[in-house]
Write a protein that holds these residues in place. Structure first.
Motif, PDB file in Angstrom:
ATOM      1  N   ILE A  99       0.846  -1.190   0.000  1.00 49.58           N
ATOM      2  CA  ILE A  99       0.000   0.000   0.000  1.00 49.58           C
ATOM      3  C   ILE A  99       0.884   1.243   0.000  1.00 49.58           C
ATOM      4  CG2 ILE A  99      -1.746   1.307   1.273  1.00 49.58           C
ATOM      5  CD1 ILE A  99      -2.688  -1.347   2.481  1.00 49.58           C
ATOM      6  N   GLY A 100       0.708   2.095  -1.001  1.00 50.60           N
ATOM      7  CA  GLY A 100       1.501   3.317  -1.067  1.00 50.60           C
ATOM      8  C   GLY A 100       1.605   3.831  -2.480  1.00 50.60           C
ATOM      9  N   PRO A 101       2.190   5.018  -2.654  1.00 49.68           N
ATOM     10  CA  PRO A 101       2.337   5.604  -3.985  1.00 49.68           C
ATOM     11  C   PRO A 101       3.256   4.764  -4.859  1.00 49.68           C
ATOM     12  CG  PRO A 101       3.680   6.798  -2.413  1.00 49.68           C
ATOM     13  CD  PRO A 101       2.822   5.860  -1.618  1.00 49.68           C
ATOM     14  N   ASP A 102       3.010   4.779  -6.152  1.00 49.91           N
ATOM     15  CA  ASP A 102       3.790   3.995  -7.113  1.00 49.91           C
ATOM     16  C   ASP A 102       3.825   2.522  -6.738  1.00 49.91           C
ATOM     17  OD1 ASP A 102       4.443   6.016  -8.928  1.00 49.91           O
ATOM     18  OD2 ASP A 102       6.043   6.742  -7.648  1.00 49.91           O
ATOM     19  N   THR A 103       2.700   2.041  -6.196  1.00 48.60           N
ATOM     20  CA  THR A 103       2.641   0.631  -5.806  1.00 48.60           C
ATOM     21  C   THR A 103       2.824  -0.292  -7.007  1.00 48.60           C
ATOM     22  OG1 THR A 103       1.360  -0.983  -4.535  1.00 48.60           O
ATOM     23  CG2 THR A 103       0.131   0.400  -6.059  1.00 48.60           C
ATOM     24  N   CYS A 104       2.507   0.186  -8.201  1.00 49.04           N
ATOM     25  CA  CYS A 104       2.697  -0.643  -9.399  1.00 49.04           C
ATOM     26  C   CYS A 104       4.151  -1.098  -9.545  1.00 49.04           C
ATOM     27  CB  CYS A 104       2.266   0.119 -10.647  1.00 49.04           C
ATOM     28  SG  CYS A 104       0.481   0.402 -10.766  1.00 49.04           S
ATOM     29  N   SER A 105       5.100  -0.219  -9.217  1.00 55.34           N
ATOM     30  CA  SER A 105       6.513  -0.573  -9.348  1.00 55.34           C
ATOM     31  C   SER A 105       6.898  -1.650  -8.336  1.00 55.34           C
ATOM     32  CB  SER A 105       7.393   0.667  -9.162  1.00 55.34           C
ATOM     33  OG  SER A 105       7.188   1.244  -7.881  1.00 55.34           O
ATOM     34  N   VAL A 106       6.350  -1.568  -7.127  1.00 55.97           N
ATOM     35  CA  VAL A 106       6.634  -2.579  -6.101  1.00 55.97           C
ATOM     36  C   VAL A 106       5.997  -3.907  -6.474  1.00 55.97           C
ATOM     37  CG1 VAL A 106       6.368  -3.199  -3.669  1.00 55.97           C
ATOM     38  CG2 VAL A 106       6.831  -0.827  -4.293  1.00 55.97           C
ATOM     39  N   VAL A 107       4.728  -3.857  -6.890  1.00 59.79           N
ATOM     40  CA  VAL A 107       4.010  -5.077  -7.259  1.00 59.79           C
ATOM     41  C   VAL A 107       4.690  -5.763  -8.444  1.00 59.79           C
ATOM     42  CG1 VAL A 107       1.836  -5.957  -8.218  1.00 59.79           C
ATOM     43  CG2 VAL A 107       1.800  -4.303  -6.344  1.00 59.79           C
ATOM     44  N   SER A 108       5.103  -4.987  -9.434  1.00 59.41           N
ATOM     45  CA  SER A 108       5.776  -5.552 -10.612  1.00 59.41           C
ATOM     46  C   SER A 108       7.050  -6.281 -10.213  1.00 59.41           C
ATOM     47  CB  SER A 108       6.103  -4.446 -11.620  1.00 59.41           C
ATOM     48  OG  SER A 108       4.924  -3.852 -12.121  1.00 59.41           O
ATOM     49  N   LEU A 110       7.719  -7.583  -7.227  1.00 58.19           N
ATOM     50  CA  LEU A 110       7.355  -8.770  -6.456  1.00 58.19           C
ATOM     51  C   LEU A 110       6.889  -9.907  -7.374  1.00 58.19           C
ATOM     52  CD1 LEU A 110       5.456  -7.146  -3.448  1.00 58.19           C
ATOM     53  CD2 LEU A 110       7.472  -8.616  -3.261  1.00 58.19           C
ATOM     54  N   LEU A 111       6.137  -9.569  -8.407  1.00 58.88           N
ATOM     55  CA  LEU A 111       5.604 -10.584  -9.308  1.00 58.88           C
ATOM     56  C   LEU A 111       6.697 -11.299 -10.102  1.00 58.88           C
ATOM     57  CD1 LEU A 111       2.408  -8.786 -10.674  1.00 58.88           C
ATOM     58  CD2 LEU A 111       2.506 -10.701  -9.068  1.00 58.88           C
ATOM     59  N   LYS A 112       7.866 -10.687 -10.186  1.00 60.47           N
ATOM     60  CA  LYS A 112       8.990 -11.326 -10.875  1.00 60.47           C
ATOM     61  C   LYS A 112       9.642 -12.410 -10.017  1.00 60.47           C
ATOM     62  CE  LYS A 112      10.112  -7.253 -13.664  1.00 60.47           C
ATOM     63  NZ  LYS A 112      11.102  -6.171 -13.921  1.00 60.47           N
ATOM     64  N   GLU A 113       9.339 -12.374  -8.718  1.00 57.58           N
ATOM     65  CA  GLU A 113       9.902 -13.374  -7.812  1.00 57.58           C
ATOM     66  C   GLU A 113       9.154 -14.700  -7.972  1.00 57.58           C
ATOM     67  OE1 GLU A 113      12.504 -12.893  -5.855  1.00 57.58           O
ATOM     68  OE2 GLU A 113      12.733 -10.760  -6.342  1.00 57.58           O
ATOM     69  N   GLU A 114       9.883 -15.786  -7.837  1.00 55.54           N
ATOM     70  CA  GLU A 114       9.280 -17.112  -7.966  1.00 55.54           C
ATOM     71  C   GLU A 114       8.338 -17.395  -6.798  1.00 55.54           C
ATOM     72  OE1 GLU A 114      10.749 -21.747  -8.645  1.00 55.54           O
ATOM     73  OE2 GLU A 114      12.211 -20.133  -8.398  1.00 55.54           O
ATOM     74  N   ASP A 115       7.218 -18.009  -7.079  1.00 59.21           N
ATOM     75  CA  ASP A 115       6.228 -18.391  -6.055  1.00 59.21           C
ATOM     76  C   ASP A 115       5.736 -17.202  -5.235  1.00 59.21           C
ATOM     77  OD1 ASP A 115       6.460 -21.085  -6.793  1.00 59.21           O
ATOM     78  OD2 ASP A 115       8.161 -21.381  -5.444  1.00 59.21           O
ATOM     79  N   THR A 116       5.576 -16.052  -5.889  1.00 62.68           N
ATOM     80  CA  THR A 116       5.113 -14.856  -5.177  1.00 62.68           C
ATOM     81  C   THR A 116       3.880 -14.265  -5.851  1.00 62.68           C
ATOM     82  OG1 THR A 116       7.357 -14.308  -4.423  1.00 62.68           O
ATOM     83  CG2 THR A 116       5.728 -12.547  -4.363  1.00 62.68           C
TER      84      THR A 116
END
Length: 263
Positions: A99-108, A110-116
């Motif tokens: 949760i926070g500004p520019d969360t898209c960059s954090v989520v992107s 994280l999604l590159k990590e295996e099993d995440t």
């Protein structure tokens, strides 16, 4: 009612601070060619205004400008700390909400990590979102939501909830509602990245929804508040995070708090 991430009078501040590229060169030539100097200054102002307007500047552009101005973004700090958080939380990093500004960059990231699996809540405007961020919003992975109210998730929907550059803008009145909500949707823990008192914040998160600057609090203030809200420190995760930080010579620019979820 969303917050704006667009800084106010950015071009004026840059002019007054003398940070326009080639400003000194313009000044030295002003006597011989005043009209040319004025024209070049106007062009510089237009370029700066274009970057800040969000119509052509990317998130990386804003981050670079924020760093140049000495700003600190705890959302950027989250991205730097992800490897350490994985060391500290292990399996709890499989299902994460940021949760926070520019969360898209954090989520992107994280999604590159295996099993995440990762989701995000953006408490600010997304008018200037890039194609990747718009795609995450269309898929429902990232949502725009006012965090002063109930989050659109069931209790214990995520193993870990990470929040940055959001709680600093809330008064205790709203924190009383928001903080328990963050703990409610978490099954294993809550990590808060908050600014230090006296710290200059990044321009991309300059104003709150109420038009006020961030309320940067001391660690003792936060600890007292956590106790009042019946939130306990996650000592195990905090110790692992600290050990990993020492091993990697990592010194965060933001305060990092590790809390247990409500049971």
């Amino acid at each position: 009612m969303n917050m704006s991430r667009r800084p106010v009078n950015a071009a004026r501040r840059l002019v007054e601070g003398g940070s326009i590229p080639f400003a000194s060169a313009l000044h030295s030539k002003s006597r011989s060619s005043p009209y040319l100097s004025v024209l070049l200054i106007l062009v510089g102002l237009l370029v700066i205004a274009y970057i800040y307007s969000g119509s052509g500047g990317s998130a990386n552009d804003r981050e670079a400008l924020s760093k140049a101005e000495g700003g600190v973004s705890c959302t950027l700090e989250v991205q730097k700390a992800l490897p350490l958080l994985k060391k500290a939380y292990g399996d709890s990093m499989h299902k994460v909400l940021h949760i926070g500004p520019d969360t898209c960059s954090v989520v992107s990231k994280l999604l590159k990590e295996e099993d995440t699996e990762a989701w995000g809540v953006e408490p600010y405007d997304l008018d200037d979102a890039d194609a990747n961020c718009k795609s995450l919003v269309r898929k429902g992975i990232v949502r725009v939501a006012d965090i002063k109210f109930s989050l659109p998730y069931r209790s214990k929907s995520f193993n870990l909830v990470i929040v940055s550059d959001a709680l600093d803008y809330l008064s205790p009145r709203y924190l009383n509602k928001t903080l328990p909500e963050l703990a409610r949707v978490s099954a294993d823990g809550l990590v808060i990245f908050a600014g230090y008192p006296g710290q200059h914040r990044a321009k991309l998160a300059e104003l709150s929804k109420f038009g006020r600057p961030a309320k940067l609090r001391s660690s003792s203030w936060w600890i007292r508040y956590f106790v009042q809200t019946s939130l306990e420190e996650n000592e195990t995760a905090a110790k692992k995070f600290e050990q990993a930080s020492i091993k990697r010579s990592y010194k965060p620019d933001c305060q990092v708090f590790h809390l247990n979820a409500y049971h």
